[in-house]
Design an enzyme around this catalytic site. Structure first.
Site, mmCIF file in Angstrom:
data_model
loop_
_atom_site.group_PDB
_atom_site.id
_atom_site.type_symbol
_atom_site.label_atom_id
_atom_site.label_comp_id
_atom_site.label_asym_id
_atom_site.label_seq_id
_atom_site.Cartn_x
_atom_site.Cartn_y
_atom_site.Cartn_z
ATOM 1 N N PRO A 88 63.024 85.038 -70.825
ATOM 2 C CA PRO A 88 62.072 84.424 -71.765
ATOM 3 C C PRO A 88 61.892 82.918 -71.527
ATOM 4 C CG PRO A 88 63.692 85.778 -72.927
ATOM 5 C CD PRO A 88 64.174 85.627 -71.514
ATOM 6 N N GLU A 146 71.758 89.236 -74.663
ATOM 7 C CA GLU A 146 71.334 87.847 -74.891
ATOM 8 C C GLU A 146 70.939 87.142 -73.602
ATOM 9 O OE1 GLU A 146 70.671 86.746 -78.057
ATOM 10 O OE2 GLU A 146 71.090 88.889 -78.218
ATOM 11 N N ARG A 166 49.245 95.892 -56.248
ATOM 12 C CA ARG A 166 47.830 96.247 -56.227
ATOM 13 C C ARG A 166 46.990 95.261 -55.410
ATOM 14 N NH1 ARG A 166 44.692 93.629 -59.429
ATOM 15 N NH2 ARG A 166 43.216 95.312 -59.812
ATOM 16 N N ASP A 186 38.192 91.100 -59.325
ATOM 17 C CA ASP A 186 38.825 91.114 -60.634
ATOM 18 C C ASP A 186 38.517 89.886 -61.449
ATOM 19 O OD1 ASP A 186 39.978 93.490 -60.298
ATOM 20 O OD2 ASP A 186 42.021 92.754 -60.021
HETATM 21 C C1 9D3 Z 1 67.101 84.644 -79.773
HETATM 22 C C2 9D3 Z 1 66.683 84.069 -78.484
HETATM 23 N N1 9D3 Z 1 66.045 85.046 -77.567
HETATM 24 C C3 9D3 Z 1 65.523 84.262 -76.413
HETATM 25 C C4 9D3 Z 1 64.076 83.967 -76.564
HETATM 26 C C5 9D3 Z 1 67.016 86.043 -77.121
HETATM 27 C C6 9D3 Z 1 66.494 87.003 -76.111
HETATM 28 C C7 9D3 Z 1 65.332 87.700 -76.315
HETATM 29 C C8 9D3 Z 1 64.886 88.633 -75.390
HETATM 30 C C9 9D3 Z 1 67.206 87.210 -74.936
HETATM 31 C C10 9D3 Z 1 66.757 88.130 -74.017
HETATM 32 C C11 9D3 Z 1 65.598 88.847 -74.246
HETATM 33 C C12 9D3 Z 1 65.138 89.853 -73.277
HETATM 34 N N2 9D3 Z 1 63.872 89.451 -72.648
HETATM 35 C C13 9D3 Z 1 63.702 89.452 -71.342
HETATM 36 O O1 9D3 Z 1 64.601 89.816 -70.604
HETATM 37 C C14 9D3 Z 1 62.451 88.996 -70.782
HETATM 38 C C15 9D3 Z 1 61.235 88.594 -71.411
HETATM 39 C C16 9D3 Z 1 60.835 88.507 -72.778
HETATM 40 O O2 9D3 Z 1 61.549 88.833 -73.731
HETATM 41 N N3 9D3 Z 1 59.580 88.047 -73.039
HETATM 42 C C17 9D3 Z 1 58.696 87.700 -72.073
HETATM 43 N N4 9D3 Z 1 59.024 87.756 -70.791
HETATM 44 C C18 9D3 Z 1 60.283 88.199 -70.478
HETATM 45 S S1 9D3 Z 1 60.877 88.328 -68.923
HETATM 46 C C19 9D3 Z 1 62.335 88.898 -69.413
#
Ligand code: 9D3
Length: 248
Positions: free
Chosen positions: A90, A117, A155, A170
């Site tokens: 994230p 996490e 793709r 696209d």
């Molecule tokens: C409470 C804080 N969170 C971080 C923003 C904890 C958290 C949320 C979601 C930790 C890991 C995750 C799992 N998400 C992913 O692995 C992830 C992800 C996403 O949640 N949103 C957008 N792109 C991606 S790429 C990997």
């Protein structure tokens, strides 16, 4: 041949998500090699532990360095020279079409998907060449993001798309949202197809589609339109679109 390795605790999610349609066909045709590595199989303790409690306390579990690092090193050994290791988190850089284009141009790449996490920061320090996010929403893990990145890149490979659905035409390759599309019947529940599409005047149809793309991009994604800019003709088409809107 594009060589892709995904490091994931849920390899079946990645196999399922890439097994259909354009992406599945590219793999079956041998245009793409897709492999997965499960860090659990690289854990050395009796319980095959891949996560542990966070230093400093707090909720959830953190992914351990050693099993992920061993899986990533195994992936690096099987990948061609010049294949980056990309973490999906994230906190990563928002993934966009230009990044898909670059990935499609490489000999290969590895994607690392997390759970819980997230990763111990020292794994990223040691192994991450790049770090991507899919955007500002919360997933349960990186697998769905990995599938999205793979699909977006695959793709774009030569010979993957048919002649009729060209990646070069696209939306996003010209920086605009797509125009509306219609098919039969000509009237459904009182809603008709725009007259211009029934004229057979292909120059006029192309112009109408550009105008719709400009109008929709202006209304829905002004950020894209600002980044792209418009020439004088496009400016006029957009003004005409806005004058024709109900209420304005
Ligand atoms: C409470 C804080 N969170 C971080 C923003 C904890 C958290 C949320 C979601 C930790 C890991 C995750 C799992 N998400 C992913 O692995 C992830 C992800 C996403 O949640 N949103 C957008 N792109 C991606 S790429 C990997």
């Amino acid at each position: 041949m594009l060589d892709i390795r995904v490091i994931t605790l849920f390899p079946e999610m990645v196999a399922a998500g890439t097994g259909y349609g354009v992406c599945g066909r590219a793999i079956k045709r041998g245009l793409v090699r897709l492999g997965t590595l499960d860090p659990r199989e690289y854990a050395t303790d009796n319980h095959r532990t891949v996560d542990d409690r966070p230093y400093g306390g707090g909720p959830g579990m953190v992914l351990k360095v050693e099993p992920f690092q061993a899986a990533i090193e195994a992936a690096r050994e099987r990948l061609p020279e010049g294949s980056p290791v990309v973490f999906l988190t994230p906190q990563g850089r928002p993934f966009e079409q230009s990044m898909a284009q670059r990935l499609a141009s490489l000999p290969g790449f590895a994607l690392v998907a997390g759970r819980y996490e997230g990763f111990d920061e020292r794994l990223l320090d040691a192994e991450a060449d790049e770090e991507y996010s899919l955007g500002d929403f919360v997933l349960s893990g990186g697998e769905i993001a990995a599938v999205a990145v793979i699909d977006a890149a695959v793709r774009l490979l030569p010979d993957v798309l048919g002649d009729d659905q060209s990646a070069a035409e696209d939306s996003f390759s010209d920086g605009l949202l797509d125009c509306p599309h219609y098919t039969r019947p000509e009237t459904i529940a009182g809603r008709t197809v725009p007259d211009v599409l029934l004229t057979g005047n292909h120059a006029e149809i192309r112009r109408w589609r550009l105008q719709q793309s400009l109008g929709r991009t202006h209304l829905r994604r002004p950020d894209l339109l600002a980044a792209r800019g418009m020439n004088d003709d496009e400016q006029r088409l957009l003004e005409e679109f806005l004058e024709a809107l109900p209420n304005n």
